[in-house]
Motif scaffolding. Structure first.
Motif, PDB file in Angstrom:
ATOM      1  N   ALA A 134       0.860  -0.939   0.102  1.00 48.84           N
ATOM      2  CA  ALA A 134      -0.075   0.162  -0.255  1.00 48.84           C
ATOM      3  C   ALA A 134       1.095   1.359  -0.185  1.00 48.84           C
ATOM      4  CB  ALA A 134      -0.852   0.059   1.078  1.00 48.84           C
ATOM      5  N   ALA A 135       1.991   1.006   1.036  1.00 42.57           N
ATOM      6  CA  ALA A 135       2.737   2.251   1.142  1.00 42.57           C
ATOM      7  C   ALA A 135       3.369   2.502  -0.444  1.00 42.57           C
ATOM      8  CB  ALA A 135       3.696   1.691   1.973  1.00 42.57           C
ATOM      9  N   ALA A 136       3.881   1.705  -1.395  1.00 43.05           N
ATOM     10  CA  ALA A 136       4.678   1.725  -2.712  1.00 43.05           C
ATOM     11  C   ALA A 136       3.608   2.624  -3.663  1.00 43.05           C
ATOM     12  CB  ALA A 136       5.212   0.155  -2.539  1.00 43.05           C
ATOM     13  N   ARG A 137       2.398   1.773  -3.791  1.00 42.26           N
ATOM     14  CA  ARG A 137       0.966   2.110  -4.412  1.00 42.26           C
ATOM     15  C   ARG A 137       0.684   4.133  -4.215  1.00 42.26           C
ATOM     16  NH1 ARG A 137      -1.356   2.696  -8.767  1.00 42.26           N
ATOM     17  NH2 ARG A 137      -3.877   2.752  -8.839  1.00 42.26           N
ATOM     18  N   ILE A 138       0.967   3.891  -2.500  1.00 38.26           N
ATOM     19  CA  ILE A 138       0.919   5.651  -2.169  1.00 38.26           C
ATOM     20  C   ILE A 138       2.155   6.399  -3.609  1.00 38.26           C
ATOM     21  CG2 ILE A 138       0.401   7.122  -0.548  1.00 38.26           C
ATOM     22  CD1 ILE A 138      -1.112   4.831   1.064  1.00 38.26           C
ATOM     23  N   VAL A 139       2.718   5.957  -2.843  1.00 39.57           N
ATOM     24  CA  VAL A 139       4.213   7.154  -3.401  1.00 39.57           C
ATOM     25  C   VAL A 139       4.327   6.637  -5.242  1.00 39.57           C
ATOM     26  CG1 VAL A 139       6.813   7.131  -3.735  1.00 39.57           C
ATOM     27  CG2 VAL A 139       5.462   6.601  -1.579  1.00 39.57           C
ATOM     28  N   ALA A 140       3.476   5.609  -5.416  1.00 42.35           N
ATOM     29  CA  ALA A 140       3.287   6.220  -6.937  1.00 42.35           C
ATOM     30  C   ALA A 140       2.532   7.098  -7.542  1.00 42.35           C
ATOM     31  CB  ALA A 140       3.600   4.552  -7.391  1.00 42.35           C
ATOM     32  N   ILE A 141       1.484   6.806  -6.941  1.00 37.39           N
ATOM     33  CA  ILE A 141       0.081   7.429  -6.848  1.00 37.39           C
ATOM     34  C   ILE A 141       0.139   9.228  -7.025  1.00 37.39           C
ATOM     35  CG2 ILE A 141      -2.406   8.437  -5.890  1.00 37.39           C
ATOM     36  CD1 ILE A 141      -2.801   4.791  -6.288  1.00 37.39           C
ATOM     37  N   ARG A 142       1.206  10.001  -5.788  1.00 38.16           N
ATOM     38  CA  ARG A 142       1.784  11.061  -5.254  1.00 38.16           C
ATOM     39  C   ARG A 142       2.602  11.380  -6.354  1.00 38.16           C
ATOM     40  NH1 ARG A 142       2.279   9.912   1.432  1.00 38.16           N
ATOM     41  NH2 ARG A 142      -0.096  10.493   1.702  1.00 38.16           N
ATOM     42  N   GLU A 143       3.247  10.567  -6.771  1.00 37.75           N
ATOM     43  CA  GLU A 143       4.288  11.002  -7.775  1.00 37.75           C
ATOM     44  C   GLU A 143       3.438  11.505  -9.460  1.00 37.75           C
ATOM     45  OE1 GLU A 143       6.927   7.837  -8.405  1.00 37.75           O
ATOM     46  OE2 GLU A 143       8.227   8.091  -7.215  1.00 37.75           O
ATOM     47  N   ARG A 144       2.279  10.488  -9.957  1.00 35.07           N
ATOM     48  CA  ARG A 144       1.334  11.414 -10.447  1.00 35.07           C
ATOM     49  C   ARG A 144       0.833  12.163 -10.275  1.00 35.07           C
ATOM     50  NH1 ARG A 144       0.704  12.631 -15.479  1.00 35.07           N
ATOM     51  NH2 ARG A 144      -1.203  12.511 -16.216  1.00 35.07           N
ATOM     52  N   ILE A 145       0.171  12.398  -8.904  1.00 37.28           N
ATOM     53  CA  ILE A 145      -0.306  13.497  -8.715  1.00 37.28           C
ATOM     54  C   ILE A 145       0.747  15.151  -8.179  1.00 37.28           C
ATOM     55  CG2 ILE A 145      -1.418  14.700  -6.573  1.00 37.28           C
ATOM     56  CD1 ILE A 145      -2.611  12.461  -5.390  1.00 37.28           C
ATOM     57  N   ASP A 146       1.421  14.848  -8.219  1.00 39.32           N
ATOM     58  CA  ASP A 146       2.653  15.825  -8.685  1.00 39.32           C
ATOM     59  C   ASP A 146       3.314  16.175  -9.508  1.00 39.32           C
ATOM     60  OD1 ASP A 146       3.100  16.079  -5.310  1.00 39.32           O
ATOM     61  OD2 ASP A 146       5.009  14.816  -5.683  1.00 39.32           O
ATOM     62  N   GLU A 147       3.097  15.453 -10.420  1.00 42.68           N
ATOM     63  CA  GLU A 147       3.269  16.027 -11.982  1.00 42.68           C
ATOM     64  C   GLU A 147       1.982  16.319 -12.552  1.00 42.68           C
ATOM     65  OE1 GLU A 147       3.428  11.850 -13.155  1.00 42.68           O
ATOM     66  OE2 GLU A 147       5.608  11.600 -13.511  1.00 42.68           O
ATOM     67  N   ILE A 148       0.673  16.436 -12.533  1.00 45.99           N
ATOM     68  CA  ILE A 148      -0.696  16.782 -11.932  1.00 45.99           C
ATOM     69  C   ILE A 148      -0.408  18.187 -11.868  1.00 45.99           C
ATOM     70  CG2 ILE A 148      -2.571  17.171 -11.954  1.00 45.99           C
ATOM     71  CD1 ILE A 148      -2.662  13.462 -12.696  1.00 45.99           C
ATOM     72  N   ASP A 149       0.039  18.910 -10.944  1.00 43.62           N
ATOM     73  CA  ASP A 149       0.062  19.582  -9.586  1.00 43.62           C
ATOM     74  C   ASP A 149       1.049  20.466 -11.299  1.00 43.62           C
ATOM     75  OD1 ASP A 149      -1.510  18.594  -7.977  1.00 43.62           O
ATOM     76  OD2 ASP A 149      -0.350  18.631  -6.699  1.00 43.62           O
ATOM     77  N   GLN A 150       2.266  20.299 -11.177  1.00 44.36           N
ATOM     78  CA  GLN A 150       2.829  21.147 -11.956  1.00 44.36           C
ATOM     79  C   GLN A 150       2.625  21.791 -13.634  1.00 44.36           C
ATOM     80  OE1 GLN A 150       5.554  22.359 -11.011  1.00 44.36           O
ATOM     81  NE2 GLN A 150       5.601  23.690 -12.527  1.00 44.36           N
TER      82      GLN A 150
END
Length: 115
Positions: free
Chosen positions: A36-52
């Protein structure tokens, strides 16, 4: 080598309960489950890309809107075109509801300044 794990409050993390080894919560993800932690990290990476991308689009939109306003004023036009602003507000309301209206108001302000 063993290292101490600390909670956010600075106290040592509890690693054992009722004789069962327990992983401390990952402060970055809020879970102790590795998958779950690994999945959260991956999802957050995409969120950061979208934010940028949103930041870059916001800045581009504001620049373009400012160019429209300067061009309109330089040609003797009005500072605002209320029908255009109403159409933008309605488009965002239709797509996103009440939050969309708030977002559209912020976008409009970024491009034309406060009223």
């Amino acid at each position: 080598m063993m290292t101490d794990v600390m909670e956010q409050n600075g106290e040592p993390a509890r690693t054992e309960r009722s004789g069962v080894q327990e992983h401390p919560l990952d402060a970055r993800t809020g879970t102790q489950e590795p998958d779950a932690a690994a999945r959260i990290v991956a999802i957050r990476e995409r969120i950061d890309e979208i934010d940028q991308a949103l930041i870059e689009l916001w800045q581009e939109r504001a620049r373009l809107s400012q160019q429209v306003g300067k061009t309109r004023l330089a040609s003797g036009g009005t500072r605002l075109v209320l029908s255009r602003e109403q159409a933008i507000l309605e488009r965002f309301r239709t797509a996103l509801g009440a939050d969309g209206v708030q977002l559209a108001l912020l976008l409009l302000r970024a491009g034309r300044g406060p009223l």
